[in-house]
Design a protein around this motif. Structure first.
Motif, PDB file in Angstrom:
ATOM      1  N   ALA A 191       0.854  -1.279   0.040  1.00  0.00           N
ATOM      2  CA  ALA A 191       0.078  -0.032  -0.113  1.00  0.00           C
ATOM      3  C   ALA A 191       0.899   1.308  -0.051  1.00  0.00           C
ATOM      4  O   ALA A 191       0.475   2.390  -0.368  1.00  0.00           O
ATOM      5  N   GLY A 192       2.146   1.278   0.682  1.00  0.00           N
ATOM      6  CA  GLY A 192       2.914   2.443   0.801  1.00  0.00           C
ATOM      7  C   GLY A 192       3.864   2.320  -0.556  1.00  0.00           C
ATOM      8  O   GLY A 192       4.763   3.439  -0.466  1.00  0.00           O
ATOM      9  N   GLY A 193       3.823   1.399  -1.371  1.00  0.00           N
ATOM     10  CA  GLY A 193       4.856   1.178  -2.493  1.00  0.00           C
ATOM     11  C   GLY A 193       5.942   0.347  -2.068  1.00  0.00           C
ATOM     12  O   GLY A 193       6.441   0.008  -0.952  1.00  0.00           O
ATOM     13  N   LEU A 194       6.454  -0.248  -3.425  1.00  0.00           N
ATOM     14  CA  LEU A 194       7.824  -1.190  -3.261  1.00  0.00           C
ATOM     15  C   LEU A 194       8.758  -0.796  -2.267  1.00  0.00           C
ATOM     16  O   LEU A 194       9.107  -1.260  -1.315  1.00  0.00           O
ATOM     17  N   LEU A 195       9.052   0.665  -2.591  1.00  0.00           N
ATOM     18  CA  LEU A 195      10.529   1.364  -2.256  1.00  0.00           C
ATOM     19  C   LEU A 195       9.728   2.262  -1.208  1.00  0.00           C
ATOM     20  O   LEU A 195       9.469   3.239  -1.638  1.00  0.00           O
ATOM     21  N   VAL A 196       9.649   2.083   0.114  1.00  0.00           N
ATOM     22  CA  VAL A 196       8.923   3.087   1.103  1.00  0.00           C
ATOM     23  C   VAL A 196       9.950   3.842   1.926  1.00  0.00           C
ATOM     24  O   VAL A 196       9.660   5.172   2.165  1.00  0.00           O
ATOM     25  N   TYR A 197      11.419   3.397   1.945  1.00  0.00           N
ATOM     26  CA  TYR A 197      12.259   4.197   2.818  1.00  0.00           C
ATOM     27  C   TYR A 197      12.443   5.523   2.117  1.00  0.00           C
ATOM     28  O   TYR A 197      12.984   5.518   0.848  1.00  0.00           O
ATOM     29  N   GLN A 198      12.224   6.711   2.858  1.00  0.00           N
ATOM     30  CA  GLN A 198      12.393   8.025   2.060  1.00  0.00           C
ATOM     31  C   GLN A 198      11.464   8.149   1.094  1.00  0.00           C
ATOM     32  O   GLN A 198      11.730   8.986   0.207  1.00  0.00           O
ATOM     33  N   SER A 199      10.463   7.478   0.896  1.00  0.00           N
ATOM     34  CA  SER A 199       9.363   7.586  -0.388  1.00  0.00           C
ATOM     35  C   SER A 199       8.914   9.000  -0.231  1.00  0.00           C
ATOM     36  O   SER A 199       8.776   9.388   0.902  1.00  0.00           O
ATOM     37  N   HIS A 200       8.592   9.562  -1.176  1.00  0.00           N
ATOM     38  CA  HIS A 200       7.850  10.893  -1.291  1.00  0.00           C
ATOM     39  C   HIS A 200       6.236  10.705  -1.197  1.00  0.00           C
ATOM     40  O   HIS A 200       5.741  11.952  -1.453  1.00  0.00           O
ATOM     41  N   GLY A 201       5.885   9.626  -1.442  1.00  0.00           N
ATOM     42  CA  GLY A 201       4.555   9.342  -1.552  1.00  0.00           C
ATOM     43  C   GLY A 201       3.984   9.570  -3.049  1.00  0.00           C
ATOM     44  O   GLY A 201       2.561   9.808  -3.239  1.00  0.00           O
ATOM     45  N   ASP A 202       4.538   9.376  -4.004  1.00  0.00           N
ATOM     46  CA  ASP A 202       4.092   9.307  -5.334  1.00  0.00           C
ATOM     47  C   ASP A 202       3.775   7.959  -5.838  1.00  0.00           C
ATOM     48  O   ASP A 202       3.544   7.855  -7.150  1.00  0.00           O
ATOM     49  N   ASP A 203       4.049   6.796  -4.951  1.00  0.00           N
ATOM     50  CA  ASP A 203       3.682   5.381  -5.470  1.00  0.00           C
ATOM     51  C   ASP A 203       3.092   4.767  -4.494  1.00  0.00           C
ATOM     52  O   ASP A 203       3.611   4.077  -4.078  1.00  0.00           O
ATOM     53  N   ASN A 204       1.830   4.853  -4.267  1.00  0.00           N
ATOM     54  CA  ASN A 204       1.259   4.576  -3.156  1.00  0.00           C
ATOM     55  C   ASN A 204      -0.222   4.173  -3.626  1.00  0.00           C
ATOM     56  O   ASN A 204      -0.857   4.646  -4.652  1.00  0.00           O
ATOM     57  N   LEU A 205      -1.179   3.689  -2.607  1.00  0.00           N
ATOM     58  CA  LEU A 205      -2.510   3.226  -3.153  1.00  0.00           C
ATOM     59  C   LEU A 205      -3.335   4.259  -3.305  1.00  0.00           C
ATOM     60  O   LEU A 205      -4.135   4.205  -4.251  1.00  0.00           O
TER      61      LEU A 205
END
Lengths: 698, 698
Positions: free
Chosen positions: B609-623
C-alpha cells in the motif's frame, strides 16, 4: 490504585446494567405485522413447567455440576444485595394477601417481585458479620387493568409505599398465564380456523407465538392490553419458525381473551417446506450429515478453578464482586453491580438452563435463579448463570528484546480471564450475555446473538422472480422464505462509582493541532482536549470516526501519585445506530437508542432505559426524556448508559440457524492504577500444566 | 457452495496482505524528532546472530516442539507458492555474482530476495504431482546508492528483467549492516560525547536505536539515505525505553557513516529513574511481586490437534490453505493467500521466535522462516509462525426451545477455531498477528499491540506542574516520562477471488425507507440498496455510523440455488481514522490511510500500500495514487484493501509495559454457502473429553 488495592476500589466502583434489548423487524406492510419482537412473552413457556412449590421437593437442576448447591428452600440472605429467598417471597405473598388492594380483588397478578436495594451508602458501609440491612421489596402488580407499584418492608411486614400508574405509562411485563391463555383465543374465530385449513396446515401442526403489540397511538389501542398472535406449521421440523403462515395475524385483548381483529393477507403465500431445517444433532446425525470432526479440545484445570463463590460473592485474581440473577435484568453484578434486562421482557425469566460442556466449558460453576410467578409463588431457574475461567491461547502482554542489545529477553504472559455468562432463549433468538474480567482491570461486556431468524413467507422461490430487490427488505434465504433486515439494540446501565460515588464524565477529544509556520516540517500533530460534561446534554454522544473521543469517568478528587484523576474509560466496539425517524412510534419508545452514550445523575426511579413499565408504553418515560432535563452531572453520583447495536441483513448462512454474531465494549482502567497491574502474573511453565489422556485410553 | 465444496471455492479465493504498518508519534517540536517509528531498522538485531551459513550446522530452533521439522538445508519446494529454499537462495546468489551489475561493484546489498509468484491462473491449474512451475525470483538491490529491481529465472539461470529506480521513488528496506553500523557513528562526534557526559549517562549504559528519517522534502534529504539515532540509558533495567536521553537526536548519512547534524535541546530534562520498570519474571519474582496466582489452565487435546501441515499446506475442518513465512509480510496465506508486511520494514525479519506455552498454547505447530541477509546468504528465523486450535469456552451456535411447544430442544455447539499467529517485536512494540479460521467460513484477522511504549522525557514530575495539559500531547506516566498520543495503522491487502478471479465489489447501503401515507402506522423501514462499484473511486470508502453499509465482494456470474450471487463480506471492527492534514508529508506517504476501504484491479506491481520502495519515499507511488487512476473494477480480478487503525492516548496502566490491545475485522461468507455450514458439527460429550491430572499428582 495499586493491584493489591483493586478490590477496595472496585468494591462499589461499578453498577452496570444491561437495560433494554429490542429486536425490530421492519415490514413495509400493515399495522398488524410484528414490528417489535416482544420476546418476554415467551418467558412463561420457559418457566411454567419449572415452578417451585414449597410443598413439593425442589426441582433439582437439570444438570448436575461439580458444585454442591444449597437447597433453595432453606436459603437465607447473607449480603444486603442478595436476591430475595424463597422464604422472603412467601412472606411478601402473605403480607400482600392482607393488603386491601389485593384482599378485595379475586384476580390480580404480581408481575414483578424483587429486592428493593438499600441505599448505596448503606451498602458500602456494611461489613460482613454485621446484621443485614432491613430487607425491602419492590412489587409491580396489575389489578383490574391498572398497574400498581408497592414497596413492602419485610422488617415491619408493612406496605410502606403504594402508587397507582396511568395506562399511558405502559403496562408491566406479561405473565406466563397471559401468554399461555392468549394462544387459544384465535381458535375461537371461525375465520381463523378457515384460514388454517385453506393454508393446508393441520391443527396438530399449529404452533402459535404471542408477540407484543407495540404502541402506535391508534384508538383501538386505548386502555386495553393487546397482544398479537402469529402462527406457524411445525410439520416435519422443530424449527417451525421457518414455516410461517404468512400474513395471518390475530390481535387479541389479553384481559378479555377476545379476538379484536384478524389480518389475513397471505393466502397466496405457501407455507415453506422446511426441508432439512431441523438443526438437532440427533436428526443431523441420522441424516449422515456429520462429515467432519475435530479432535476433543478442552480447557483443563486439574487443580480446579481459581475463583471462589461464597453465596453471591465471587472472588478471582484481583477481582471481587457480588453476582445475582434477576428476573428482568438476567445478571446483576454489584460492587461491581450489574443488571441486564430486556425492556418489556424479563431476561432472567427467559434464561434456559445452560448446557454444561457446550454453553460453558468444564469446571464452570452454575448459579440458579429463584423468581416468582404471577401469583407470587417462587420457582427455581436452574443453572441460569455460569462462571468460568477462559484461556483461548491469547497473550496478556509480551516483549522480546533484540539480540543486539545483549539483553536476552523474551517475556510473554498467557491471557486468562473470568467469564460470567447467561444465555436467554427469547423464543427464536438466543442472546448470550458475557461479562469478562481481565487481570489488567479491564471488563469486557459481550453480547452474542444466535438461534433462529424470525422470517417472513413469500411467493418467491428465486431472486430472478423479483423485479426490484430493494423492496424485498431482506434476503431470500430459501424457497418462500425471506430473512428481513432488522436491528438489535442492547442498552447497558453502568452505575459507575470510581473510588467513591461522586464522579465526572470527561470527553477526551482527539484533535489535530496545526503547527505554527517554521515550527516543524510537519503540518499537524495530535492532541487530547478534555472537556468535563457539566450537564446531561453535554453527554448525549453519537460516535464519530473522524471526530474521535475517549469517554472517561473519573473521580475528580482522587489523583494518582502523578496527579492524574483516577478513572475508567468506556471503549466502544463496532456498533450500529438506529436509522429510524425520531417521530416513528417505535423510535419514540426506544429513544434511548438516539445516542450511543448518555450520562444521567443517579436516580433510583431511572433504572430501565425504556422505563419501568414498557409494555404498550408511549415513550414518555425513558432515557431521552430524563436526559433532556439537562441536570448537572459534574462531580455527582452518575450513571453511564451505552447502547450496542447490530444491523442484520440476513444471508443464506443464517438459515436454518444462525452462527453466533457478537459485539462488545470495554470498561478499561485509565490512570486507575499507578502502573500496569499484571506484571505480577507469572508465565506458564511446562511443569505446571496438566497431564491428560484421551478418555478412551485413560 | 456447500460445506463439502468449501475447499474448492476457497482455493484461490483469497489473497490478502497486511501491507503497511505505521506507528506515528506526534511531537510539536523540531524536525529531528521521531515522527515515524521505523521499526524495520531493528530487524537486523533480531536476526544478525541467527544467520544460516551453509558450511555450519543449521541453527536448531530455540524451542523444541512436538513436531518433527525438516532440516532446512535439504528443503525442496513442493508447491508453486512455496517460499525459496536455502538451495535456491544460494543459486540466486551465484547467478547474481556473475551479473555485470554486481560483478563490477565491490559493495552492494541485496535488500530483498523472494519468490516471484507464478501467474494466478497457472497456480490454480497446477495439481499436486505435476512438475513445479518455473521458479522465478524477485530481487531488490542497492548498488552505489541506486536501487535496482531484478527478476532471476532459476530454470534458465538468467536475469530476465532489470530496472533502475530513481531516488525519488524511495529506497529499499535497510540492511542489518546499515542499522548496526550507524549506531557507532554518533560516538565520532565530540558534541555527542560531551552531551552524554552532561546528562550523567555512562557510556557502558548507552543504548541507541536507529530510527527511519521519514521524508519532508528539505534539501538536506536529497539523494542520500539518512537515519536518525536516538539514545537511552539502560542503567538498572532492561527496559531502557523508559529512560530516554530526551531531545538528543543524531542525523546520520547511512552510506558515508557520517553525522549530518545533532539536535540537542533536552539538557534540562533529566533521564527518568526507571525504578521498577524491569518487567522480567525473574526480577519481579525476586522483588516478591508475584502476589496472586491462577491455577494452571490449559487447552488440552490428548488425541492431538485436528489440523495437518504438509509442507506449507494446512488442512483443518473445512479449510485448506497455503501458508508461508515472508521477510516483509510476515505471514502469507494463499489459496487463501495472505501477506503481512510493515511497509518500509520487514515484518518477517523482526519476528522473534514464539515462546511455547505462552505465545501459543500446547499442541501448537511451529513453522520456521528462511530468509537472506544483505549479501544473499540464507538464515533461519526459527519458530516464527504457530498454528493451533483455540477454544475459549465460547458458543458457535445455540438454540433452546421453550417447554410450551413440547419440543424439548437444547442444542449448543462449542466454538473451536484454527489460529495462525506470528509476533513481531519491532524494537519497543510487539505486534501479534492472528488469522483465525472458523468452521462457519468466517475468517477473523486480528492484530494485537503489546510491548513497550516509545516515550518522551520531560522536566515534569506531576500534573500540577503543567499549565496547559492539552499541549502535553500525551499523558504523564511516571516522573519525567510522557506517553505521547499516537496512531497505529495496519493495511491489509486482500486479493479476493470468490469462486473465480473476476469479482465485483458491492456496497450494500442500509437506508431508511419512508412509508407512504396510510400504508402503515410506522413512518419508516429499513432497506438495502446494492450499488456495484464500477471504478476505483466508487470504492474509496470512509466508514459512517449513520450511513451504514455492508461491503460485499461477489462473483456476479455464480449464483446460489436461490439466485443470490456468491460472496464474502468485509465486516470492519472498531477502528480509527487518520486525522492528519492530507498535505502533511507523513500523511502523503501514508495516503493509504485516507480511506478505510479501497478496491483496485489486480496488478502485480501494486502489492504494498505504501509502495515497493518505502524508505524515504515521497508518496508518489502508493494506494491513493493508484486508486486515483479510477480504473474499471466491475467483474474484474480485484484487490480489496482494508486499514485497521488505533488511536493510542497512553495511560499509567501502559507503564512500564502495555497490556495487549487488539482490533480485528472479519471476512464473512454472504450467500457463499447455501445454508449454515456448521450444523454438521457435533456437540461436546463428556466421554470425548480428556482425563487430566495435575502434573505433580500424575
Amino acid at each position: 490504585m495499586d493491584a493489591r488495592n483493586m478490590l477496595r476500589f472496585l468494591v462499589l466502583s461499578f453498577g452496570f446494567t444491561l437495560v433494554l434489548l429490542l429486536t425490530w423487524f421492519h415490514f413495509p406492510t400493515s399495522f398488524l405485522n410484528k414490528e417489535t419482537l416482544d420476546c418476554n412473552v415467551y418467558s412463561g413457556w420457559c418457566t411454567s413447567k419449572n415452578r417451585f412449590h414449597s410443598s413439593n421437593p425442589i426441582n433439582k437442576p437439570k444438570f448436575s455440576t461439580h458444585n454442591q448447591k444449597p437447597r433453595h428452600e432453606s436459603d437465607v440472605p447473607h449480603h444486603p444485595l442478595d436476591p430475595l429467598t424463597i422464604r422472603e417471597f412467601n412472606e411478601v405473598r402473605a403480607i400482600l394477601s392482607e393488603h386491601p388492594l389485593f384482599k378485595s380483588s379475586n384476580s390480580y397478578t404480581l408481575n414483578s417481585i424483587v429486592l428493593d436495594e438499600p441505599d448505596k451508602e448503606l451498602v458500602v458501609k456494611w461489613k460482613k458479620g454485621q446484621p443485614l440491612l432491613p430487607r425491602k421489596v419492590s412489587v409491580v402488580a396489575l389489578v383490574k387493568g391498572v398497574t400498581h407499584t408497592l414497596i413492602v418492608d419485610l422488617s415491619t411486614s408493612e406496605v410502606t409505599n403504594h402508587e397507582t400508574r396511568s395506562p399511558s405509562s405502559g403496562y408491566p411485563t406479561m405473565t406466563i398465564e397471559d401468554m399461555q391463555s392468549v394462544l387459544d383465543v384465535p381458535l375461537k374465530s371461525d375465520e381463523f380456523n378457515r384460514t388454517i385449513i385453506k393454508r393446508g396446515v393441520n391443527l396438530s401442526d399449529l404452533s402459535c407465538l404471542p408477540l407484543a403489540a407495540g404502541w402506535y397511538g391508534t384508538p383501538v389501542e386505548e386502555n386495553r392490553r393487546l397482544i398479537k398472535v402469529q402462527c406457524y406449521s411445525s410439520k416435519g421440523t422443530v424449527n417451525f419458525y421457518m414455516k410461517p403462515i404468512e400474513g395471518l395475524t390475530v390481535l387479541v385483548d389479553m384481559d378479555k381473551k377476545e379476538v379484536v381483529s384478524i389480518t389475513d393477507n397471505g393466502l397466496n403465500i405457501p407455507v415453506a417446506n422446511g426441508i432439512n431445517t431441523d438443526y438437532r444433532y440427533s436428526v443431523q446425525k441420522l441424516n449422515g450429515e456429520m462429515n467432519y470432526l475435530i479432535n476433543p479440545i478442552s480447557l483443563e484445570q486439574p487443580k480446579g478453578p481459581s475463583f471462589t463463590v461464597d453465596g453471591h460473592i465471587v472472588k478471582w485474581a484481583n477481582w471481587e464482586f457480588h453476582l445475582k440473577p434477576d428476573p428482568r435484568a438476567g445478571i446483576i453484578i454489584s460492587q461491581a453491580k450489574t443488571y441486564m434486562d430486556a425492556g418489556e421482557y424479563g431476561f432472567g425469566l427467559q434464561a434456559m438452563p445452560l448446557d454444561p460442556l457446550n454453553d460453558c466449558p468444564r469446571n464452570a460453576y452454575y448459579m440458579d435463579g429463584v423468581f416468582t410467578s404471577a401469583d407470587g409463588t417462587p420457582f427455581v431457574q436452574p443453572n441460569m448463570i455460569c462462571i468460568f475461567e477462559s484461556y483461548a491461547g491469547d497473550i496478556a502482554w509480551r516483549h522480546a528484546e533484540c539480540p543486539i542489545t545483549d539483553m536476552k529477553v523474551t517475556e510473554v504472559r498467557p491471557k486468562v480471564t473470568l467469564v460470567v455468562r447467561m444465555a436467554a432463549a427469547v423464543a427464536n433468538y438466543d442472546y448470550i450475555i458475557d461479562w469478562e474480567f481481565q487481570t489488567d482491570g479491564l471488563i469486557r461486556s459481550k453480547v452474542g446473538l444466535s438461534g433462529i431468524l424470525m422470517v417472513k413467507g413469500t411467493t418467491y422461490e428465486n431472486m430472478n422472480q423479483i423485479p426490484d430487490q430493494e423492496y424485498l427488505y431482506g434476503t431470500l434465504l430459501s424457497e418462500n422464505i425471506i430473512g428481513v433486515i432488522h436491528d438489535h439494540f442492547i442498552t447497558y446501565y453502568l452505575d459507575m462509582d470510581i473510588d467513591g460515588s461522586d464522579n465526572s464524565f470527561i470527553k477526551v477529544n482527539i484533535k489535530k493541532q496545526e503547527t505554527s509556520p517554521g515550527e516543524s516540517p510537519r503540518k499537524s500533530y495530535l492532541k487530547a482536549v478534555r472537556k468535563v460534561a457539566k450537564t446531561e446534554k453535554d453527554a448525549q454522544i453519537k460516535l464519530q470516526l473522524y471526530d474521535p473521543s475517549e469517554f472517561h469517568v473519573v473521580n475528580p478528587l482522587k489523583k494518582t501519585r502523578l496527579g492524574n484523576p483516577v478513572g475508567y474509560k468506556l471503549v466502544p466496539g463496532a456498533t450500529a445506530a438506529s436509522l429510524l425517524d425520531h417521530e416513528d412510534s417505535s423510535q419514540k419508545r426506544a429513544a434511548f437508542t438516539n445516542n450511543q452514550i448518555w450520562v444521567t445523575p443517579y436516580n433510583k426511579s431511572e433504572q430501565w432505559a425504556g422505563g419501568l413499565l414498557v409494555y404498550q408504553s408511549h415513550g414518555d418515560d425513558n432515557l431521552q426524556v430524563w436526559s433532556n432535563r439537562d441536570r448537572p452531572i459534574e462531580n455527582k453520583d452518575i450513571v453511564l448508559w451505552y447502547t450496542v447495536g447490530f444491523h442484520h441483513v440476513p444471508s443464506q448462512e443464517d438459515y436454518p440457524i444462525m452462527p453466533t454474531v457478537s459485539a462488545s465494549f470495554d470498561l478499561k482502567p485509565v490512570n486507575f492504577f499507578e502502573r500496569n497491574p499484571i506484571l505480577r502474573m507469572p508465565p506458564n511453565f511446562q511443569d505446571d500444566l496438566p497431564v491428560c489422556k484421551a478418555r478412551d485410553s485413560a
